[in-house]
Scaffold this motif. Structure first.
Motif, short mmCIF file in Angstrom:
data_model
loop_
_atom_site.label_atom_id
_atom_site.label_comp_id
_atom_site.label_asym_id
_atom_site.label_seq_id
_atom_site.Cartn_x
_atom_site.Cartn_y
_atom_site.Cartn_z
N ALA A 226 9.92 -32.27 -129.85
CA ALA A 226 8.89 -31.43 -129.22
C ALA A 226 8.41 -30.29 -130.12
CB ALA A 226 9.41 -30.90 -127.89
N PRO A 227 9.30 -29.55 -130.82
CA PRO A 227 8.78 -28.48 -131.69
C PRO A 227 7.88 -29.01 -132.80
CG PRO A 227 11.14 -28.20 -131.33
CD PRO A 227 10.77 -29.55 -130.80
N VAL A 228 8.23 -30.18 -133.35
CA VAL A 228 7.42 -30.77 -134.42
C VAL A 228 6.04 -31.13 -133.89
CG1 VAL A 228 7.26 -32.67 -136.08
CG2 VAL A 228 9.49 -31.65 -135.56
N ALA A 229 6.01 -31.77 -132.72
CA ALA A 229 4.73 -32.17 -132.13
C ALA A 229 3.88 -30.95 -131.77
CB ALA A 229 4.97 -33.03 -130.89
N LEU A 230 4.52 -29.94 -131.17
CA LEU A 230 3.78 -28.74 -130.76
C LEU A 230 3.20 -28.01 -131.97
CD1 LEU A 230 2.92 -26.58 -128.69
CD2 LEU A 230 5.15 -25.50 -129.08
N LEU A 231 4.03 -27.74 -132.97
CA LEU A 231 3.55 -26.98 -134.13
C LEU A 231 2.50 -27.76 -134.91
CD1 LEU A 231 6.98 -25.51 -135.14
CD2 LEU A 231 4.97 -24.15 -134.59
N SER A 232 2.65 -29.07 -135.00
CA SER A 232 1.63 -29.87 -135.68
C SER A 232 0.30 -29.79 -134.94
CB SER A 232 2.09 -31.33 -135.78
OG SER A 232 3.25 -31.44 -136.58
N ALA A 233 0.36 -29.87 -133.61
CA ALA A 233 -0.87 -29.78 -132.82
C ALA A 233 -1.51 -28.40 -132.94
CB ALA A 233 -0.57 -30.11 -131.36
N VAL A 234 -0.69 -27.35 -132.90
CA VAL A 234 -1.21 -25.98 -133.03
C VAL A 234 -1.90 -25.80 -134.38
CG1 VAL A 234 -0.51 -23.57 -133.32
CG2 VAL A 234 0.37 -24.90 -131.40
N GLN A 235 -1.27 -26.29 -135.45
CA GLN A 235 -1.88 -26.15 -136.77
C GLN A 235 -3.17 -26.96 -136.87
OE1 GLN A 235 -0.95 -23.83 -138.38
NE2 GLN A 235 1.24 -23.65 -138.69
N ALA A 236 -3.20 -28.13 -136.25
CA ALA A 236 -4.42 -28.95 -136.30
C ALA A 236 -5.56 -28.34 -135.50
CB ALA A 236 -4.11 -30.36 -135.80
N LEU A 237 -5.24 -27.76 -134.34
CA LEU A 237 -6.28 -27.20 -133.48
C LEU A 237 -6.75 -25.82 -133.93
CD1 LEU A 237 -4.86 -28.17 -129.96
CD2 LEU A 237 -6.98 -29.01 -130.97
N TRP A 238 -5.80 -24.96 -134.29
CA TRP A 238 -6.14 -23.54 -134.51
C TRP A 238 -5.60 -22.97 -135.81
CZ3 TRP A 238 -3.27 -23.87 -129.47
CH2 TRP A 238 -4.11 -24.27 -128.43
N GLY A 239 -4.82 -23.73 -136.55
CA GLY A 239 -4.11 -23.18 -137.70
C GLY A 239 -4.72 -23.53 -139.03
N ASP A 240 -3.87 -23.98 -139.97
CA ASP A 240 -4.31 -24.15 -141.36
C ASP A 240 -4.30 -25.60 -141.83
OD1 ASP A 240 -1.55 -24.48 -141.44
OD2 ASP A 240 -1.18 -22.60 -142.51
N TYR A 241 -4.37 -26.55 -140.91
CA TYR A 241 -4.50 -27.95 -141.32
C TYR A 241 -5.95 -28.23 -141.71
CZ TYR A 241 0.15 -29.57 -139.90
OH TYR A 241 1.50 -29.79 -139.80
#
Length: 241
Positions: A226-241
């Motif tokens: 869950a932390p991996v999925a959440l942080l990946s989604a956050v970075q893709a939506l609003w972060g630095d991906y």
């Protein structure tokens, strides 16, 4: 060949020659580095300190620091995680991957369904071990700041410490709200349950503290996934991906 990076919990500055910790010397020996090798030190202040290694016997080494470089690798979205403690190596995996994905801090939580119970000296030793996992992950992923792994807290106590300005999320597979439906945040505090998930009482406590239940797709995720999925989604939506 990439330059090796090592964490040193001491003040660093160009022009200094610093004695390395026994742990760092042991790591250097394992990598078979030799005197004259270029290395990078960091202490968590956001800078990399580049220098030259000198070995002195089997257990001593120094680095002559030559330059200081600001590292811009922190996420534009500050994410704080509270994770229900689990048995085995699940916590270490979650901390390692969360560090690689830009988490700001992690708090291990005692929840109603947590099978791992820690108190006193045992809790302190676990916290120190988990903090070292974060340090090692920061070394590997070229972060110059190390996420804090906080002392173990009861969920009810942790809920009272969440910054009022953060977007508060609790992961729960039975709810329909998705991340992309939320307004873009600059800071997030997220709650993730242990093995077996959060109890109804713990979920109610989180909601009473202003946490919005969100779902990460139609599949039930393990507590370490869950932390991996959440942080990946956050970075893709609003972060630095």
């Amino acid at each position: 060949m990439p330059i090796s990076r090592f964490h040193e919990a001491q003040p660093l500055a160009p022009g200094q020659t610093v004695d390395l910790s026994p742990e760092t010397v042991q790591h250097i020996r394992a990598l078979r580095l030799e005197s004259g090798a270029a290395v990078v030190l960091f202490n968590g202040d956001g800078q990399d300190y580049q220098g030259e290694l000198t070995l002195s016997g089997k257990k001593q080494a120094t680095v002559a620091i030559k330059t200081e470089v600001a590292v811009e690798s922190e996420s534009p979205v500050a994410v704080r995680l509270g994770i229900g403690m689990s048995l085995g190596d699940r916590m270490e995996y979650a901390i390692q991957k969360a560090t690689e994905l830009g988490v700001l801090s992690i708090t291990p939580l005692a929840t109603e369904r947590s099978e791992l119970r820690l108190k006193g000296e045992r809790a302190e030793k676990k916290q120190a071990r988990w903090q070292q996992v974060a340090i090692s992950a920061a070394e590997q992923c070229a972060r110059a700041r190390v996420p804090e792994v906080a002392p173990v807290q009861a969920l009810a106590d942790w809920l009272q410490t969440v910054p009022l300005t953060d977007l508060r999320l609790v992961l729960h597979h039975e709810h329909a709200t998705r991340l992309q439906e939320l307004p873009p945040p600059t800071a997030i505090t997220a709650l993730i349950g242990p093995e077996g998930g959060l109890s109804e009482q713990d979920l109610a406590r989180a909601q009473a503290a202003g946490f919005t239940p969100v779902v990460l797709g139609p599949r039930v995720l393990r507590t370490e996934t869950a932390p991996v999925a959440l942080l990946s989604a956050v970075q893709a939506l609003w972060g630095d991906y």
